[in-house]
Every structure is written in structure tokens, then in C-alpha cells.
Design a protein around this motif. Structure first.
Motif, mmCIF file in Angstrom:
data_model
loop_
_atom_site.group_PDB
_atom_site.id
_atom_site.type_symbol
_atom_site.label_atom_id
_atom_site.label_comp_id
_atom_site.label_asym_id
_atom_site.label_seq_id
_atom_site.Cartn_x
_atom_site.Cartn_y
_atom_site.Cartn_z
ATOM 1 N N LEU A 1 0.828 -1.195 0.000
ATOM 2 C CA LEU A 1 0.000 0.000 0.000
ATOM 3 C C LEU A 1 0.866 1.250 0.000
ATOM 4 O O LEU A 1 1.970 1.264 0.543
ATOM 5 N N GLU A 2 0.353 2.306 -0.563
ATOM 6 C CA GLU A 2 1.119 3.546 -0.627
ATOM 7 C C GLU A 2 1.342 4.093 0.770
ATOM 8 O O GLU A 2 0.440 4.084 1.616
ATOM 9 N N GLY A 3 2.532 4.525 1.051
ATOM 10 C CA GLY A 3 2.849 5.063 2.361
ATOM 11 C C GLY A 3 3.475 4.047 3.294
ATOM 12 O O GLY A 3 3.956 4.413 4.365
ATOM 13 N N GLU A 4 3.455 2.774 2.945
ATOM 14 C CA GLU A 4 4.075 1.744 3.781
ATOM 15 C C GLU A 4 5.584 1.907 3.710
ATOM 16 O O GLU A 4 6.137 2.283 2.684
ATOM 17 N N PRO A 5 6.316 1.629 4.804
ATOM 18 C CA PRO A 5 7.767 1.826 4.783
ATOM 19 C C PRO A 5 8.450 1.000 3.690
ATOM 20 O O PRO A 5 8.039 -0.120 3.408
ATOM 21 N N ALA A 6 9.487 1.589 3.105
ATOM 22 C CA ALA A 6 10.199 0.922 2.022
ATOM 23 C C ALA A 6 10.949 -0.291 2.545
ATOM 24 O O ALA A 6 11.501 -0.279 3.646
ATOM 25 N N ARG A 7 10.970 -1.338 1.740
ATOM 26 C CA ARG A 7 11.704 -2.549 2.081
ATOM 27 C C ARG A 7 12.723 -2.827 0.981
ATOM 28 O O ARG A 7 12.622 -2.308 -0.116
ATOM 29 N N GLN A 8 13.668 -3.687 1.319
ATOM 30 C CA GLN A 8 14.736 -3.983 0.365
ATOM 31 C C GLN A 8 14.175 -4.701 -0.855
ATOM 32 O O GLN A 8 13.325 -5.580 -0.745
ATOM 33 N N VAL A 9 14.691 -4.343 -2.013
ATOM 34 C CA VAL A 9 14.272 -4.954 -3.273
ATOM 35 C C VAL A 9 15.476 -5.700 -3.846
ATOM 36 O O VAL A 9 16.592 -5.182 -3.857
ATOM 37 N N VAL A 10 15.224 -6.932 -4.306
ATOM 38 C CA VAL A 10 16.284 -7.745 -4.909
ATOM 39 C C VAL A 10 15.865 -8.126 -6.316
ATOM 40 O O VAL A 10 14.683 -8.124 -6.660
ATOM 41 N N ARG A 11 16.866 -8.450 -7.099
ATOM 42 C CA ARG A 11 16.627 -8.882 -8.472
ATOM 43 C C ARG A 11 16.897 -10.377 -8.551
ATOM 44 O O ARG A 11 17.924 -10.855 -8.069
ATOM 45 N N VAL A 12 15.977 -11.127 -9.172
ATOM 46 C CA VAL A 12 16.027 -12.585 -9.175
ATOM 47 C C VAL A 12 16.052 -13.094 -10.610
ATOM 48 O O VAL A 12 15.268 -12.643 -11.461
ATOM 49 N N LEU A 13 16.963 -14.055 -10.862
ATOM 50 C CA LEU A 13 16.987 -14.783 -12.130
ATOM 51 C C LEU A 13 16.272 -16.099 -11.919
ATOM 52 O O LEU A 13 16.743 -16.943 -11.147
ATOM 53 N N PRO A 14 15.129 -16.343 -12.565
ATOM 54 C CA PRO A 14 14.398 -17.604 -12.350
ATOM 55 C C PRO A 14 15.184 -18.807 -12.865
ATOM 56 O O PRO A 14 15.941 -18.714 -13.838
ATOM 57 N N ASP A 15 14.970 -19.931 -12.201
ATOM 58 C CA ASP A 15 15.593 -21.196 -12.615
ATOM 59 C C ASP A 15 14.760 -21.810 -13.729
ATOM 60 O O ASP A 15 14.229 -22.916 -13.615
ATOM 61 N N GLU A 16 14.673 -21.097 -14.823
ATOM 62 C CA GLU A 16 13.916 -21.514 -16.005
ATOM 63 C C GLU A 16 14.766 -21.171 -17.222
ATOM 64 O O GLU A 16 14.817 -20.013 -17.640
ATOM 65 N N PRO A 17 15.479 -22.159 -17.792
ATOM 66 C CA PRO A 17 16.345 -21.840 -18.936
ATOM 67 C C PRO A 17 15.627 -21.176 -20.099
ATOM 68 O O PRO A 17 16.253 -20.460 -20.880
ATOM 69 N N ALA A 18 14.301 -21.393 -20.225
ATOM 70 C CA ALA A 18 13.571 -20.771 -21.327
ATOM 71 C C ALA A 18 13.334 -19.283 -21.095
ATOM 72 O O ALA A 18 12.925 -18.574 -22.010
ATOM 73 N N ILE A 19 13.565 -18.796 -19.854
ATOM 74 C CA ILE A 19 13.352 -17.390 -19.543
ATOM 75 C C ILE A 19 14.703 -16.762 -19.249
ATOM 76 O O ILE A 19 15.332 -17.080 -18.239
ATOM 77 N N GLY A 20 15.162 -15.885 -20.089
ATOM 78 C CA GLY A 20 16.460 -15.265 -19.898
ATOM 79 C C GLY A 20 16.367 -13.881 -19.297
ATOM 80 O O GLY A 20 17.213 -13.036 -19.580
ATOM 81 N N LYS A 21 15.350 -13.609 -18.476
ATOM 82 C CA LYS A 21 15.155 -12.285 -17.896
ATOM 83 C C LYS A 21 15.230 -12.351 -16.378
ATOM 84 O O LYS A 21 15.097 -13.413 -15.781
ATOM 85 N N THR A 22 15.414 -11.197 -15.751
ATOM 86 C CA THR A 22 15.393 -11.083 -14.305
ATOM 87 C C THR A 22 14.160 -10.301 -13.870
ATOM 88 O O THR A 22 13.599 -9.519 -14.650
ATOM 89 N N PHE A 23 13.749 -10.499 -12.610
ATOM 90 C CA PHE A 23 12.550 -9.868 -12.073
ATOM 91 C C PHE A 23 12.850 -9.330 -10.687
ATOM 92 O O PHE A 23 13.670 -9.898 -9.954
ATOM 93 N N ASP A 24 12.177 -8.234 -10.320
ATOM 94 C CA ASP A 24 12.380 -7.592 -9.029
ATOM 95 C C ASP A 24 11.346 -8.083 -8.021
ATOM 96 O O ASP A 24 10.157 -8.232 -8.343
ATOM 97 N N TYR A 25 11.814 -8.314 -6.760
ATOM 98 C CA TYR A 25 10.940 -8.776 -5.676
ATOM 99 C C TYR A 25 11.320 -8.068 -4.390
ATOM 100 O O TYR A 25 12.458 -7.602 -4.220
#
Length: 613
Positions: A33-57
Motif C-alpha cells: 500500500l502507498e505510504g508503507e515503509p520501504a523494504r529492500q528490493v532484490v533482483r532474481v533470475l528464475p531457474d527456467e532456462p527458457a526465460i532469460g530475464k530477471t525480475f524484481d521482488y
């Protein structure tokens, strides 16, 4: 889905290395929700060889600050949970984009430098980083690393090998050429005693076990990969087979690749990475020396460094006595059992007979009419894997032992297999003869005096008085551009079982081409005879390492080749049997072209540096 399969194809920098971990698409998941304190964001490479992209979590509060680069996690992606690796922490999330938290933390994973190395290897061998990070990850969940191992190495006595190692460690990449009779554990021991925590990559598990035992006896804290993954990451010398080149080593001091010429160092599945090349690149990035050892160096290794060798007399004495049997002068009715071989078989010495043809017979003809035995379905030659059965080597069709031309039921073997040869030798020596193949382990053969088998015999047995190659022409004249190198490697492997010239072992080579450079190299204990001839031949024919080569196969190979087009400097050869060869003057040109080509939706296999073309 097709866009996910294609992923992000990044270009190479000026050094021919991929610069980043991957593209960063935006996640369309529910947000805080807007206004909630910021938390750490990490970038993840999925264990899916067919997907060569990273995603933020987002990192959940329950994990605190324990998430680090390389850790294994599970995330929600596409309506299901998948594994992955954290490739960046403290990421600045894009404005207005909703993120989901990590589903679970699954323990420690590859170090940041191995993630970067995997990205480079994915470009170098036309694969995906996820396939390589799987190899770099522990088999079990590792939550904490143990304390580093204490090193109490005893001084290594000075010897010709230690002097070679001292010179080798002064270079970024070095090649030590030792004869087959030399102890392969000496170089790893000398390097570990000098440089501390060392990564040692061996071609086989038995050799890796021997190296580990030697290091432990000398007081070096050594662990085996993969079971010693955590101990190695904390700080220890790591020893293992091909996959160990991806093992973490705390405070890495040096990298050693034993028997760099061995084909076991290359991954068979795509991406077809080679432990030697990965080791050299890893050592370069870490700023530590990389030492390659081999009794018969490959041309790829010779292109990296000038070999360091013992005195010529010592190298010559490190090869056994070689008996070359010129089959052109033998009675053809004797078949593979020549008089010289029969005398050795009837002696009290332990004899290993090597023949790379399984079954009873690989080429048959009718004993009545002389017609070659062929398949009635596809017209290919049939083999006889066992008594009473003929099987097509192409389509697998089976039929009884009956001539399709005249109906006779007797066949004569024109090209015998190991089973038929074993039967003949057993009748000749009048004692049990063991058979060893890849599908039939040694077992009782360990106690047999006479053993017949494929080249698997050389890897499953550890000693012999005589090793006889019954049909060396099968290796010397194989339709492969590396045939001479591969034949010399087999001779060197046999020579290691026999020991040096003073040990009395004999290497028997039966051939119709006794002047072949591989035969002469074994006879004189001089592998330079092969490397010089091969360098000239491959330069003229434009084969590696003079050029870079990739083999493209699979149902969708044609689509990939069509999408590749004709980039500058890239040549496409084929198709032949559903395969294409892509050739370029160097790996940078070849790998950039492959990385820039989108993968089709169907199955396709790209093998860079194929060993058996």
C-alpha cells in the motif's frame, strides 16, 4: 510465452564478454500500500532456462538482511512458484510498479563472481545462465558456512615437478607436459602447498579421489565436490570432476586442471562448456594463476601457453615400450589375433585388449553367397549383438540370423565385436576371459588375467602388464577432425596403466598405418609429432582452434539457421543428417552472432566447440 523463451540477448563488450546479468523487465504483481515503509528490493533470475530475464521482488521482514547475492530463493512467477537466484540486492524499484515479496529463502548459492562467470559462459557456449548456475549451486540447502579449514601443509620435497610448478605459477596461464608414468597428483600438491586454497579439476572421479587423499596426507585441507560445497566456500582446497570448476573456493589461490586434453572435461549437454576454458577465465577474473597439465596437450591448450616440460630423456622414459604391429604384413586369416599378440596372451602377464566395437559382430556377410547382411527395412548394415539375433544399427529392426538373399543361416564376421573376440581368446588361452564395456562394468574383471573390452576398460581398471589395441585404425582413421588427438589420448591413458619404460609394460598397437603421427608419437614418447601435424592440418582445413565452430541440430534447427542469416565473417555449412555447422574466424564473432539470433519455439541444440565432428 515466445518472448519469455527468447529472453534478453545481450551483446559482448570489447573483450568478448557479456557485461551484465540480464535485462530487467517490470513485474506486474500486487504491491504494498502507498505510504508503507520501504523494504529492500532484490533482483532474481528464475531457474527456467527458457526465460532469460530477471525480475524484481521485495524481501520480507522475516528475512531481515540475510539475503545476499547468489542466494537461492523461490518466487511467484506466472501463477506458480519457481526457484531462482538473487543476482542483485538494494535495487531501486521503478516508480509506480507493484512488486511481490519473495516466497521463500532456500539457502546459500553461488558467489557473485560465479554469477558473472555464468553470464560470460552463457554467451561463450550459446546457453542460458540458469543452466550453469544449477551446476554452481549446492545439492542440498546450505544455511550457514562452517569455519575455514586450518592448513598445516608439510613442505613438499624439491623435485623436477616442483621446479616446473614454480615456473608455472609465475605465469597467468601455464601448461605442464608430464609423461603418462608421472604421478598426476604431484602438480596439484605442489600448487596447493605454495598457493593455499586451490581449485583442482580432474577428468574422472577415481583420479579426483586420489588427488584428495594425497593432499590430505600432506596436511592440505582438501574437500571433495559436491559434498564439500559449504566447506570449500568457507575456505579449503576443492577437488572434483568437471562440475567442480563452478565450486566456490574461499580465498582462491590458484586453479589446476589435470589432464586438460581429456574429453570428460567437456559437458555433453548444451551448453557444451569446457572446464579448461571456464577455469582459465575464472582464474583470470580472480587474478590467480591457472595451471594445466597433460601428457599430450590439446591444440587449444597449446594456443594458451607454451608447454613446460621435463628433460627429454625423462619424458621419453615416462612412456612404456611400444610394439607396433604392421597389419599389412600379417596373414589376413589370423584376423585380430596376430602371432605377436597370441604369445602375450599365452604368457602369465595381465593383458587388456581394447576394441571399440560392442556385440559379437558389427559387419556380417553370408557364409554361403557372400552377400552383406543388410536391414530389409532401411538397407543399412546389421550387427549381431548376441547369438541368433541380427539388429539394424540405424532403425533398430531385429530378425533371426538368416540371409535375406539366399536364406542361409550361417554368417561370417567381417568386423568382429568384443563379445566375439572374447570367445575366441577364451578358446585360445583356455581360461576365463572377462569382458568390459560401458554397459558392463568391470566387476569380476578386476581379478581376471585377460580382459577384452572397449575403451571403458582403460578407465575401470588400474593396472596391466600389456595393453593391446586390436584395431587402432578405428581410432586413427575415424572421420573426425580430432581423430589423431583422441587416438593419442587413448594411448596415453593406456600408458598410465602400464607405467614407464623401466616397468616392463608393453603397449601393442595393431594398425595398417604404422607411420601415423599418433603411433609415432607414442612410439617415441613425443606428443609434439601430433600437435605439429594437427596444427598444420587444421589451419588448412579451417577447423578449431584455427576457427570457431558450432553444431546446430534438432527439429527447429532450420529455423534458427534461417534466422541467423549471413552475418559478416560467419559461414553456414550443411545441412547433413539434419545438422548444420556454423563457422567463424573467432569465438567473439561466432558467439555474438548466436546471441543476437532469437531462438525458435521448437527444440534446437547448439553445441559450441563440438568434440566429435
Amino acid at each position: 510465452l515466445r518472448a519469455q523463451r527468447q529472453g534478453a540477448h545481450l551483446g559482448a563488450d570489447d573483450q568478448g564478454r557479456r557485461p551484465e546479468v540480464g535485462a530487467r523487465p517490470l513485474s506486474a504483481e500486487p504491491s504494498l500500500l502507498e505510504g508503507e515503509p520501504a523494504r529492500q528490493v532484490v533482483r532474481v533470475l528464475p531457474d527456467e532456462p527458457a526465460i532469460g530475464k530477471t525480475f524484481d521482488y521485495l524481501v520480507p521482514d522475516t528475512l531481515g538482511d540475510q539475503v545476499r547475492v547468489g542466494d537461492r530463493v523461490r518466487v511467484a512467477l506466472g501463477g506458480r512458484r519457481v526457484g531462482g537466484w538473487v543476482v542483485a540486492v538494494g535495487v531501486e524499484p521503478p516508480a509506480g510498479v507493484a512488486l511481490r515479496p519473495l516466497a521463500r529463502w532456500s539457502g546459500r548459492g553461488p558467489a557473485p563472481e560465479l554469477i558473472e562467470l555464468a553470464e560470460w559462459a552463457a554467451w561463450r557456449w550459446a546457453g542460458r545462465p540458469a543452466s550453469l548456475l544449477r551446476t554452481a549451486s549446492p545439492e542440498r540447502v546450505v544455511r550457514h558456512l562452517p569455519p575455514p579449514r586450518r592448513a598445516r601443509p608439510r613442505p613438499v620435497p624439491a623435485s623436477p615437478v616442483t621446479r616446473l610448478v614454480d615456473e608455472a605459477l609465475a605465469r597467468p596461464v601455464s601448461l605442464v607436459r608430464l609423461p603418462p608414468a608421472a604421478d598426476p597428483t604431484e602438480v596439484p600438491l605442489a600448487v596447493a602447498a605454495t598457493r593455499g586454497h586451490t581449485l583442482v579439476v580432474c577428468p574422472t572421479a577415481p583420479l579426483a579421489a586420489a588427488v584428495e587423499r594425497r593432499l590430505r596426507r600432506a596436511g592440505v585441507p582438501a574437500v571433495r565436490h559436491p559434498e564439500g560445497w559449504a566447506a570449500g566456500a568457507a575456505g579449503a582446497t576443492v577437488v572434483g570432476t568437471r562440475a567442480a570448476v563452478w565450486a566456490p573456493v574461499g580465498d582462491l589461490g590458484a586453479v589446476v586442471v589435470v589432464d586438460e586434453h581429456d574429453e570428460a572435461h567437456q559437458q555433453e549437454q548444451a551448453p557444451t562448456w569446457h572446464a579448461r576454458e571456464v577455469a582459465v577465465e575464472r582464474a583470470r577474473r580472480a587474478g590467480v594463476p591457472c595451471v594445466l597439465t597433460s601428457p599430450c596437450p590439446s591444440l587449444e591448450a597449446l594456443a594458451l601457453a607454451r608447454p613446460l616440460t621435463p628433460p627429454r630423456s625423462a619424458e621419453r622414459d615416462g612412456w612404456p615400450v611400444v610394439d607396433v604391429v604392421d597389419m599389412r604384413r600379417e596373414d589376413p586369416r589370423a584376423g585380430l589375433l596376430t602371432p605377436a599378440l597370441v604369445r602375450l596372451l599365452r604368457s602369465d602377464r595381465r593383458v587388456l585388449c581394447v576394441l571399440n566395437r560392442t556385440g559379437r559382430a558389427r559387419l556380417l556377410a553370408c557364409a554361403a553367397c557372400g552377400e552383406l547382411a543388410r536391414c530389409e527395412r532401411c538397407d543399412a548394415a546389421v550387427a549381431q549383438p548376441s547369438a541368433g539375433v541380427l539388429r539394424c544399427t540405424r532403425c533398430g529392426t531385429e530378425r533371426p540370423v538368416v540371409c535375406a538373399a539366399c536364406g542361409a543361416g550361417r554368417m561370417k564376421a567381417l568386423r568382429q565385436g568384443v563379445t566375439r573376440v572374447r570367445d575366441e581368446i577364451e578358446a585360445l588361452v583356455r581360461e576365463p576371459v572377462a569382458e568390459v564395456t560401458g554397459a558392463r562394468p568391470a566387476g569380476d574383471a578386476l581379478a581376471a588375467r585377460v580382459v577384452v573390452g572397449t575403451e571403458a576398460t582403460l578407465h575401470q581398471l588400474d593396472r596391466a602388464d600389456v595393453v593391446a589395441f586390436l584395431d587402432a585404425d578405428q581410432e586413427l582413421l575415424a572421420p573426425r577432425y580430432r581423430a589423431a588427438e583422441q587416438a593419442l589420448a587413448l594411448f596415453a591413458r593406456a600408458a598410465r596403466l602400464l607405467g614407464g619404460r623401466s616397468g616392463g609394460g608393453r603397449l601393442v598397437v595393431q594398425t595398417h598405418v604404422p607411420r601415423h603421427e599418433a603411433v609415432q608419437a607414442a612410439l617415441h614418447g613425443d606428443p609434439v609429432r601430433v600437435s605439429e601435424a594437427e596444427h598444420e592440418r587444421r589451419t588448412l582445413l579451417r577447423f578449431p582452434p584455427a576457427t570457431a565452430l558450432a553444431e546446430v541440430s534438432g527439429p527447429a534447427a532450420g529455423e534458427l539457421v534461417a534466422a541467423l542469416g549471413h552475418p559478416p565473417g560467419v559461414e553456414v555449412l550443411g545441412p547433413a543428417d539434419g545438422r548444420w555447422l556454423v563457422r567463424a574466424p573467432d569465438h567473439r564473432t561466432l558467439c555474438d552472432a548466436l546471441a543476437a539470433t532469437p531462438r525458435p519455439a521448437g527444440r534446437v541444440r547448439v553445441a559450441v566447440d563440438p568434440p566429435r565432428v
